[in-house]
Design a protein around this motif. Structure first.
Motif, PDB file in Angstrom:
ATOM      1  N   ALA A   1       0.837  -1.207   0.000  1.00 28.06           N
ATOM      2  CA  ALA A   1       0.000   0.000   0.000  1.00 28.06           C
ATOM      3  C   ALA A   1       0.870   1.254   0.000  1.00 28.06           C
TER       4      ALA A   1
ATOM      5  N   ALA B   1      -2.817   5.523   0.688  1.00 24.47           N
ATOM      6  CA  ALA B   1      -4.002   5.113   1.455  1.00 24.47           C
ATOM      7  C   ALA B   1      -4.942   6.299   1.624  1.00 24.47           C
TER       8      ALA B   1
ATOM      9  N   LEU C   1       0.483   0.294   8.092  1.00 25.28           N
ATOM     10  CA  LEU C   1       0.575   0.591   6.662  1.00 25.28           C
ATOM     11  C   LEU C   1       1.979   1.093   6.295  1.00 25.28           C
TER      12      LEU C   1
ATOM     13  N   LEU D   1       3.758   2.429   2.925  1.00 22.21           N
ATOM     14  CA  LEU D   1       2.910   3.611   2.727  1.00 22.21           C
ATOM     15  C   LEU D   1       3.752   4.864   2.517  1.00 22.21           C
TER      16      LEU D   1
ATOM     17  N   ALA E   1      -5.149   1.401  -0.734  1.00 25.35           N
ATOM     18  CA  ALA E   1      -5.758   1.010   0.537  1.00 25.35           C
ATOM     19  C   ALA E   1      -6.721   2.087   1.017  1.00 25.35           C
TER      20      ALA E   1
ATOM     21  N   ASP F   1      -6.902  -3.079  -0.392  1.00 26.53           N
ATOM     22  CA  ASP F   1      -6.878  -3.271   1.059  1.00 26.53           C
ATOM     23  C   ASP F   1      -7.872  -2.325   1.736  1.00 26.53           C
TER      24      ASP F   1
END
Length: 190
Positions: free
Chosen positions: A2, A5, A39, A44, A134, A164
């Motif tokens: 991810a 997000a 994450l 992330l 995500a 996700d």
């Protein structure tokens, strides 16, 4: 992995919060931080919000805290569904919003027009899902609210491929509160 997000969730009034110093906000932000840390472990790089009051702006504050705590590469994008979304907000909320925008790494709008109709929210949801890997959402399907539409769109998007979706629900928040209370009791006893 991810890399981008979306964070969204309830607006404050939907969960009975009317001031930013409400004790519940501490636990919501702690839950957001715990999920963001997970994450971050998975690569992330960007958090994407639309700048709505409540969960999204609390999440922005968590991102800024994380940046100060050593995650300087984590970036925040505020992409509103339309221009001037804050124009009907009270002064306190406008100032809060402006302080978030002042620290954001990227700011834009999906529609470069002012509010016209609800389809602008659908376009924003679609745009966000196409640009992310995500969704982290403070939402409990047992207590519907405005996040329902993004959640349902994300579930459909998830059926098309790998996506996700992580929910923070009221049960998770309750566990955090209980854990915090136990820790405080341990501190008192020691």
């Amino acid at each position: 992995m991810a890399k981008v997000a979306i964070i969204s969730g309830y607006k404050p009034y939907e969960i009975g919060i009317f001031k930013n110093n409400d004790p519940a906000v501490v636990y919501i932000k702690k839950a957001l931080k715990n999920n963001l840390l997970a994450l971050l472990e998975n690569g992330l790089e960007w958090v994407l919000i639309s700048g709505q009051l409540g969960t999204e702006l609390w999440a922005a504050e968590v991102v800024f805290d994380l940046q100060l705590e050593g995650y300087a590469d984590l970036q925040l994008a505020v992409i509103t569904p339309f221009l001037d979304q804050e124009e009907s907000w009270n002064e306190v909320n406008k100032e809060w919003y402006e302080s978030i925008l002042a620290q954001a790494d990227f700011i834009d709008s999906v529609s470069h027009k002012r509010y016209e109709n609800p389809s602008q929210f659908r376009l924003k949801n679609q745009f966000f899902l196409e640009k992310s890997n995500a969704l982290l959402m403070f939402y409990d399907p047992e207590k519907e609210g405005s996040p329902k539409y993004l959640y349902e769109t994300a579930r459909s998007h998830q059926e098309q491929g790998e996506y996700d979706i992580r929910l923070i629900d009221f049960y998770e928040l309750q566990l955090l509160v209980e854990e915090e209370q136990m820790n405080q009791n341990d501190d008192v006893e020691n």
